[in-house]
Write a protein that holds these residues in place. Sequence first.
Motif, PDB file in Angstrom:
ATOM      1  N   ALA A  76       3.853   3.960 -15.071  1.00 51.37           N
ATOM      2  CA  ALA A  76       2.855   3.625 -16.096  1.00 51.37           C
ATOM      3  C   ALA A  76       1.643   2.924 -15.484  1.00 51.37           C
ATOM      4  N   THR A  77       0.498   3.181 -16.083  1.00 48.14           N
ATOM      5  CA  THR A  77      -0.755   2.590 -15.609  1.00 48.14           C
ATOM      6  C   THR A  77      -0.686   1.066 -15.576  1.00 48.14           C
ATOM      7  N   ALA A  78      -0.065   0.469 -16.568  1.00 46.22           N
ATOM      8  CA  ALA A  78       0.039  -0.998 -16.606  1.00 46.22           C
ATOM      9  C   ALA A  78       0.819  -1.514 -15.397  1.00 46.22           C
ATOM     10  N   ASP A  79       1.853  -0.788 -15.007  1.00 45.34           N
ATOM     11  CA  ASP A  79       2.632  -1.196 -13.833  1.00 45.34           C
ATOM     12  C   ASP A  79       1.831  -1.026 -12.550  1.00 45.34           C
ATOM     13  N   LEU A  80       1.068   0.052 -12.460  1.00 46.15           N
ATOM     14  CA  LEU A  80       0.206   0.240 -11.292  1.00 46.15           C
ATOM     15  C   LEU A  80      -0.861  -0.849 -11.231  1.00 46.15           C
ATOM     16  N   ASP A  81      -1.401  -1.207 -12.377  1.00 44.53           N
ATOM     17  CA  ASP A  81      -2.405  -2.275 -12.417  1.00 44.53           C
ATOM     18  C   ASP A  81      -1.820  -3.593 -11.943  1.00 44.53           C
ATOM     19  N   ALA A  82      -0.600  -3.903 -12.364  1.00 47.93           N
ATOM     20  CA  ALA A  82       0.056  -5.136 -11.923  1.00 47.93           C
ATOM     21  C   ALA A  82       0.282  -5.097 -10.415  1.00 47.93           C
ATOM     22  N   HIS A  83       0.690  -3.954  -9.923  1.00 45.42           N
ATOM     23  CA  HIS A  83       0.906  -3.789  -8.479  1.00 45.42           C
ATOM     24  C   HIS A  83      -0.425  -3.978  -7.730  1.00 45.42           C
ATOM     25  N   ASP A  84      -1.488  -3.395  -8.266  1.00 44.71           N
ATOM     26  CA  ASP A  84      -2.811  -3.526  -7.646  1.00 44.71           C
ATOM     27  C   ASP A  84      -3.286  -4.980  -7.631  1.00 44.71           C
ATOM     28  N   ARG A  85      -3.008  -5.713  -8.700  1.00 42.40           N
ATOM     29  CA  ARG A  85      -3.395  -7.133  -8.740  1.00 42.40           C
ATOM     30  C   ARG A  85      -2.647  -7.924  -7.662  1.00 42.40           C
ATOM     31  N   VAL A 114       0.839  -1.203   0.000  1.00 37.57           N
ATOM     32  CA  VAL A 114       0.000   0.000   0.000  1.00 37.57           C
ATOM     33  C   VAL A 114       0.875   1.254   0.000  1.00 37.57           C
ATOM     34  N   LEU A 115       1.923   1.251   0.808  1.00 42.60           N
ATOM     35  CA  LEU A 115       2.826   2.406   0.854  1.00 42.60           C
ATOM     36  C   LEU A 115       3.567   2.589  -0.469  1.00 42.60           C
ATOM     37  N   VAL A 116       4.044   1.494  -1.029  1.00 42.95           N
ATOM     38  CA  VAL A 116       4.775   1.569  -2.298  1.00 42.95           C
ATOM     39  C   VAL A 116       3.855   2.043  -3.412  1.00 42.95           C
ATOM     40  N   ARG A 117       2.597   1.655  -3.389  1.00 44.97           N
ATOM     41  CA  ARG A 117       1.629   2.071  -4.416  1.00 44.97           C
ATOM     42  C   ARG A 117       1.557   3.588  -4.486  1.00 44.97           C
ATOM     43  N   VAL A 139      -2.559 -10.598  -2.243  1.00 44.17           N
ATOM     44  CA  VAL A 139      -2.073 -10.679  -0.863  1.00 44.17           C
ATOM     45  C   VAL A 139      -3.231 -10.435   0.104  1.00 44.17           C
ATOM     46  N   ARG A 140      -4.075  -9.468  -0.203  1.00 50.00           N
ATOM     47  CA  ARG A 140      -5.225  -9.170   0.653  1.00 50.00           C
ATOM     48  C   ARG A 140      -6.168 -10.377   0.744  1.00 50.00           C
ATOM     49  N   SER A 141      -6.433 -11.029  -0.376  1.00 50.97           N
ATOM     50  CA  SER A 141      -7.342 -12.182  -0.345  1.00 50.97           C
ATOM     51  C   SER A 141      -6.717 -13.360   0.396  1.00 50.97           C
ATOM     52  N   GLU A 142      -5.405 -13.529   0.254  1.00 49.19           N
ATOM     53  CA  GLU A 142      -4.733 -14.602   0.997  1.00 49.19           C
ATOM     54  C   GLU A 142      -4.777 -14.320   2.496  1.00 49.19           C
ATOM     55  N   LEU A 143      -4.594 -13.081   2.869  1.00 53.26           N
ATOM     56  CA  LEU A 143      -4.681 -12.697   4.277  1.00 53.26           C
ATOM     57  C   LEU A 143      -6.089 -12.946   4.815  1.00 53.26           C
ATOM     58  N   GLU A 144      -7.080 -12.592   4.044  1.00 46.33           N
ATOM     59  CA  GLU A 144      -8.466 -12.830   4.459  1.00 46.33           C
ATOM     60  C   GLU A 144      -8.761 -14.327   4.571  1.00 46.33           C
ATOM     61  N   ARG A 145      -8.259 -15.106   3.616  1.00 49.74           N
ATOM     62  CA  ARG A 145      -8.490 -16.553   3.629  1.00 49.74           C
ATOM     63  C   ARG A 145      -7.867 -17.186   4.867  1.00 49.74           C
ATOM     64  N   LEU A 146      -6.630 -16.844   5.133  1.00 51.85           N
ATOM     65  CA  LEU A 146      -5.965 -17.408   6.304  1.00 51.85           C
ATOM     66  C   LEU A 146      -6.585 -16.894   7.593  1.00 51.85           C
ATOM     67  N   GLY A 147      -6.981 -15.630   7.607  1.00 48.88           N
ATOM     68  CA  GLY A 147      -7.610 -15.056   8.803  1.00 48.88           C
ATOM     69  C   GLY A 147      -8.931 -15.719   9.112  1.00 48.88           C
ATOM     70  N   SER A 148      -9.711 -16.021   8.076  1.00 50.96           N
ATOM     71  CA  SER A 148     -10.998 -16.698   8.320  1.00 50.96           C
ATOM     72  C   SER A 148     -10.757 -18.135   8.746  1.00 50.96           C
ATOM     73  N   GLY A 149      -9.694 -18.745   8.271  1.00 49.48           N
ATOM     74  CA  GLY A 149      -9.337 -20.086   8.720  1.00 49.48           C
ATOM     75  C   GLY A 149      -8.967 -20.101  10.177  1.00 49.48           C
TER      76      GLY A 149
END
Length: 64
Positions: free
Chosen positions: A33-42, A21-24, A47-57
């Motif tokens: 470039a927008t393409a690089d920001l998009d890759a960073h966002d993906r 988030v800070l690097v973004r 990472v956010r979904s993996e954190l949520e998955r493990l947290g719900s586990g």
Amino acid sequence: MSASTLERQLDELSLELNGLVLVRAILEVRGVATADLDAHDRHTAHVRSELERLGSGRAIEEAA
């Protein structure tokens, strides 16, 4: 998976997410470039979904 292993993974993912988030913001200010920001966002979303998955586990394990 042991509780300590899960806790460590959650801590590592949380730190990674905070860093992403800070690097973004830095990348955006520097006019990357927008393409690089998009890759960073993906990657951030992954990472956010993996954190949520493990947290719900963890919540499921604690309830058991």
